[in-house]
Enzyme design. Structure first.
Site, PDB file in Angstrom:
ATOM      1  N   CYS A  92       1.181  -1.241   0.215  1.00  0.00           N
ATOM      2  CA  CYS A  92       0.221  -0.382   0.063  1.00  0.00           C
ATOM      3  C   CYS A  92       0.973   1.563   0.172  1.00  0.00           C
ATOM      4  CB  CYS A  92      -0.713   0.278   0.857  1.00  0.00           C
ATOM      5  SG  CYS A  92      -1.744   1.685   1.017  1.00  0.00           S
ATOM      6  N   CYS A  95       0.068   3.827   2.421  1.00  0.00           N
ATOM      7  CA  CYS A  95       0.179   3.554   3.893  1.00  0.00           C
ATOM      8  C   CYS A  95       1.724   4.330   4.310  1.00  0.00           C
ATOM      9  CB  CYS A  95      -0.050   1.695   3.992  1.00  0.00           C
ATOM     10  SG  CYS A  95      -1.542   1.490   3.467  1.00  0.00           S
TER      11      CYS A  95
END
Length: 327
Positions: A92, A95
């Site tokens: 991700c 993230c």
């Protein structure tokens, strides 16, 4: 509708779904049934398993949590202290932008709150428990239950305001917050931006036109202010949604050719958290229309997308369907 400030404006549906609706203790029962051997303690933590089935809660401001340690490290710890869960994954991109910010803020908090990191690939039951639609998703837990959440990599000022409002709301309920703050000289007050205060007060009083004008004044000076952009979208939507009649969906279903009825019905469906239904209604309307009518519906739908995290799967699906309807 949700207050148009900070994370709440981006995660209205998530906050509503979490409010009193998630039983965190259910995760412990599933984890207990799934494992046959006691799990190893998290890295850097030693000692025998605790009553919650995991290792004793780690002492640091940032620590990893698994399905096996969730009960002890998050639920039980949250009875005394605010626990912020960072649901992330290695693949991700956002993230990797958000997690370092949260880790730094947790270290600065000196124990007023702690950050529990959950790898969703390795611990799918935790993300399933919260009904996570996209990552990163951040969930605040206090008193054994989720109290608020947001998704997406928000700017640091918005995260600071979100954390400050949670600490203010929970200070008298979670003794660990006040104890940590007193040990560090008391809580640090985040200065309020008077421009946002004006807009928020207008919104809270029901003066949507005043709130819209206040946010537009901010954007006149700071066109890239994401907080003001998000809040403005929320204000415009709330003003429309509150004016929609309760039977708008029934009226729209009875008159598929009535463009105004379809737009109003979609707004009501979004306000009632029936997001996919609202998106699908407008995509279908795009398919049935042409010219200026089609463009009007498209613009309305795109404005609704802006109320959500761009990574939300429902938005991604609706965008693909819209592209198919247009081309």
């Amino acid at each position: 509708m949700t207050h148009p400030r900070g994370s709440a404006a981006k995660s209205a549906a998530m906050s509503a779904a979490l409010s009193g609706a998630v039983d965190l203790s259910a995760l412990k029962a599933r984890a207990d049934a799934a494992r046959t051997q006691p799990p190893p303690p998290p890295a850097g933590v030693t000692g025998p398993p605790g009553d919650g089935g995991g290792a004793p809660a780690p002492a640091g401001a940032v620590f990893d949590v698994t399905e096996a340690t969730f009960q002890t490290d998050v639920v039980e710890r949250s009875l005394e202290q605010l626990v912020v869960i960072d649901l992330w994954a290695e693949w991700c991109g956002p993230c990797k932008q958000l997690s370092p910010v949260l880790e730094r803020l947790a270290a600065e908090a000196n124990g007023a709150w702690v950050l529990a990191k959950v790898d969703v690939d390795a611990n799918p039951r935790i993300s399933q428990l919260f009904g996570v639609q996209s990552i990163p998703t951040i969930v605040a837990v206090g008193g054994g239950q989720p109290v608020d959440a947001f998704s997406g990599a928000l700017p640091e000022p918005e995260i600071r305001k979100w954390l400050s409002s949670l600490l203010d709301a929970l200070r008298d309920k979670l003794p660990g917050i006040r104890a940590a703050e007193e040990a560090n000289g008391g809580p640090v007050e985040e200065p309020e931006d008077p421009r946002f205060v004006e807009a928020e007060e207008a919104f809270e009083s029901g003066d949507f036109a005043g709130a819209q004008a206040a946010y537009e004044r901010i954007l006149d000076v700071e066109p890239a202010n994401e907080l003001a952009k998000t809040a403005l979208s929320q204000v415009k939507f709330t003003a429309r949604a509150e004016a929609v009649a309760p039977d708008a969906v029934a009226k729209a279903d009875a008159a598929p050719g009535d463009l105004d009825a379809q737009l109003a019905a979609a707004d009501l469906e979004i306000a009632e958290q029936r997001v996919e239904e609202g998106f699908a209604r407008l995509v279908d309307t795009v398919r049935r229309t042409a010219g200026e009518d089609r463009n009007r519906v498209r613009e309305h739908l795109v404005a609704l997308f802006e109320l959500f995290d761009p990574a939300d799967e429902r938005v991604s699906k609706a965008r693909r369907n819209l592209a198919g309807a247009l081309y």
